[in-house]
Scaffold this active site. Structure first.
Site, PDB file in Angstrom:
ATOM      1  N   ASP A  15       0.816  -1.213   0.000  1.00 61.85           N
ATOM      2  CA  ASP A  15       0.000   0.000   0.000  1.00 61.85           C
ATOM      3  C   ASP A  15       0.853   1.269   0.000  1.00 61.85           C
ATOM      4  O   ASP A  15       0.679   2.146  -0.863  1.00 61.85           O
ATOM      5  CB  ASP A  15      -0.935   0.026   1.214  1.00 61.85           C
ATOM      6  N   ARG A  94       0.509   4.699  17.543  1.00 57.49           N
ATOM      7  CA  ARG A  94       0.241   5.736  16.541  1.00 57.49           C
ATOM      8  C   ARG A  94       0.669   7.139  16.986  1.00 57.49           C
ATOM      9  O   ARG A  94       1.285   7.868  16.196  1.00 57.49           O
ATOM     10  CB  ARG A  94      -1.235   5.711  16.130  1.00 57.49           C
ATOM     11  N   ASP A 123      -6.860   3.984  12.623  1.00 55.89           N
ATOM     12  CA  ASP A 123      -5.519   4.564  12.531  1.00 55.89           C
ATOM     13  C   ASP A 123      -5.500   5.910  11.821  1.00 55.89           C
ATOM     14  O   ASP A 123      -4.706   6.794  12.155  1.00 55.89           O
ATOM     15  CB  ASP A 123      -4.561   3.591  11.834  1.00 55.89           C
ATOM     16  N   SER A 179      -4.821  -9.141   7.684  1.00 50.58           N
ATOM     17  CA  SER A 179      -3.800  -8.099   7.799  1.00 50.58           C
ATOM     18  C   SER A 179      -3.187  -8.151   9.183  1.00 50.58           C
ATOM     19  O   SER A 179      -3.811  -8.626  10.146  1.00 50.58           O
ATOM     20  CB  SER A 179      -4.409  -6.716   7.542  1.00 50.58           C
TER      21      SER A 179
END
Length: 408
Positions: A15, A94, A123, A179
């Site tokens: 990605d 994050r 996220d 994922s």
């Protein structure tokens, strides 16, 4: 004409590699930022890959120590756990990464940051709210919410085709049907076959911990010492001691992993209103969370502990939803820091077959009084002292039942 500069939070995967090329094609000068937060990654290969795609620069920053001391340790002290089950491994990572992104943006005078977070997940919110708080003037490019990008890339096959057309190397290893995101604290798994909440996680999914039934045949005994709610010393049953933050954490991760500690499979409530299914492995923090909770109850005043429970639940929501740097988050953290002042002492525990067993605790700041609670001593508090309390509660209950009879 000078190109506008953007710092891309680069993961090394398909990605963000395609996003990198897409941004370059949009005439941006792209700097790739990678945070080493404990994930397994070939950083040298990632540098070569991004430069070959066309990034003007790559910055890799080792933030493992900062992640533990500035995020994980406070989370242990605060007792953070979202919806009573999730220990917030991704949620805490994050804002830590966002600090590095903004530092990189300031250093290179970039007007934009960009990321590869999906438009349906949490996220995107965590990255963007953190960055906006740290640098209000920053602008964000979120490709998976960009109409042109989403129209061009409807799924993985479109990304693979774009990568082939632009000579972007893609791993030859078949993609797992889910994922994954990893850092020092945990590994998380979602999407793919896991989107069916009733589909059992495949045995081969777990990368961090052993299956509890197949884990170590003998228990591990540990002692963990806390100061103001923060772990400062780990002693293992083979007389090894660890007193540096990263060393303590890595040792606990290793011990927890070999005993299959810290696996959960949950459905959680995302900030944007969707429910999602996630599978997590969090070995070291699971041990620390249980040890700290035991010591906290031992040390804190009863009512302070109950107020803290309310505040920790609020802060868990704030952190999950991306508000680590928010005014309400900062205020709540300061309140919880006050409660941690007297949470000091050592907890003895045993780790075995997926479970953590508390064996004992010691503290010089505890409110526990062995003489007062003793059934054999009557120093300062006798059984008769409970009579007044019981009588008051008895009156309350009698009046309540009298009220119910009147209603009937």
């Amino acid at each position: 004409m000078t190109k506008e500069r953007v710092v891309l939070a680069y993961s090394g995967g398909l990605d963000t590699s395609c996003i990198l090329k897409w941004l370059i094609d949009k005439n941006f000068d792209v700097i790739c930022y990678m945070a080493n937060i404990g994930q397994v990654e070939d950083f040298d290969a990632a540098i070569e890959k991004t430069l070959n795609i066309g990034a003007s620069k790559v910055e890799i920053e080792d933030i493992r120590k900062e992640f533990i001391e500035n995020y994980v340790w406070p989370a242990i002290s605060y007792g953070l756990i979202y919806e009573n089950r999730y220990l917030l491994g991704t949620s805490l990572a994050r804002p830590a990464i966002s600090e590095g992104l903004i530092k990189c943006a300031k250093k290179h005078q970039a007007a934009y940051i960009s990321h590869g977070a999906t438009g349906k997940g949490n996220d995107q919110i965590r990255f963007e709210l953190s960055c906006y708080t740290l640098l209000p003037s920053i602008k964000v490019i979120a490709p998976w919410r960009d109409e042109e990008f989403v129209k061009k890339f409807k799924g993985r096959q479109d990304l693979l085709k774009f990568a082939a057309e632009n000579h972007i190397p893609v791993s030859a290893t078949p993609k797992a049907p889910w994922s994954m995101d990893a850092n020092l604290m945990h590994v998380s798994y979602e999407s793919g076959v896991l989107e069916n909440p009733n589909h059992e996680p495949p045995k081969e999914l777990y990368l961090m911990t052993l299956e509890p039934s197949l884990s170590a045949g003998a228990p591990s005994r540990l002692e963990i010492t806390f100061k103001k709610g923060i772990p400062v010393l780990l002693t293992t049953d083979d007389n090894k001691t660890f007193n540096k933050s990263l060393d303590i954490f890595l040792a606990l991760n290793e011990i927890g992993a070999k005993h299959g500690v810290g696996r959960i499979d949950i459905v959680e409530n995302r900030f944007i209103g969707l429910k999602s299914r996630g599978v997590y492995e969090t070995p070291g923090v699971t041990i620390l969370h249980q040890a700290h909770t035991d010591l906290e109850v031992f040390c804190l005043d009863k009512e302070v502990f109950r107020v803290k429970e309310i505040l920790k639940n609020k802060l868990s929501d704030y952190v999950y939803n991306g508000f680590w740097f928010s005014p309400e988050g900062q205020y709540t953290k300061k309140c919880l820091d006050l409660a941690a002042e007297t949470v000091e002492g050592t907890v003895k525990l045993e780790v075995f077959k997926g479970a953590v067993y508390i064996l004992g605790r010691f503290s010089k700041t505890s409110l526990y009084n062995a003489d007062l609670v003793s059934m054999d001593k009557h120093s300062g508090f006798s059984p008769q002292d409970a009579t007044g309390f019981i009588n008051i509660q008895a009156i309350r209950l009698k009046e309540y039942h009298r009220f119910l009879k009147k209603q009937n």
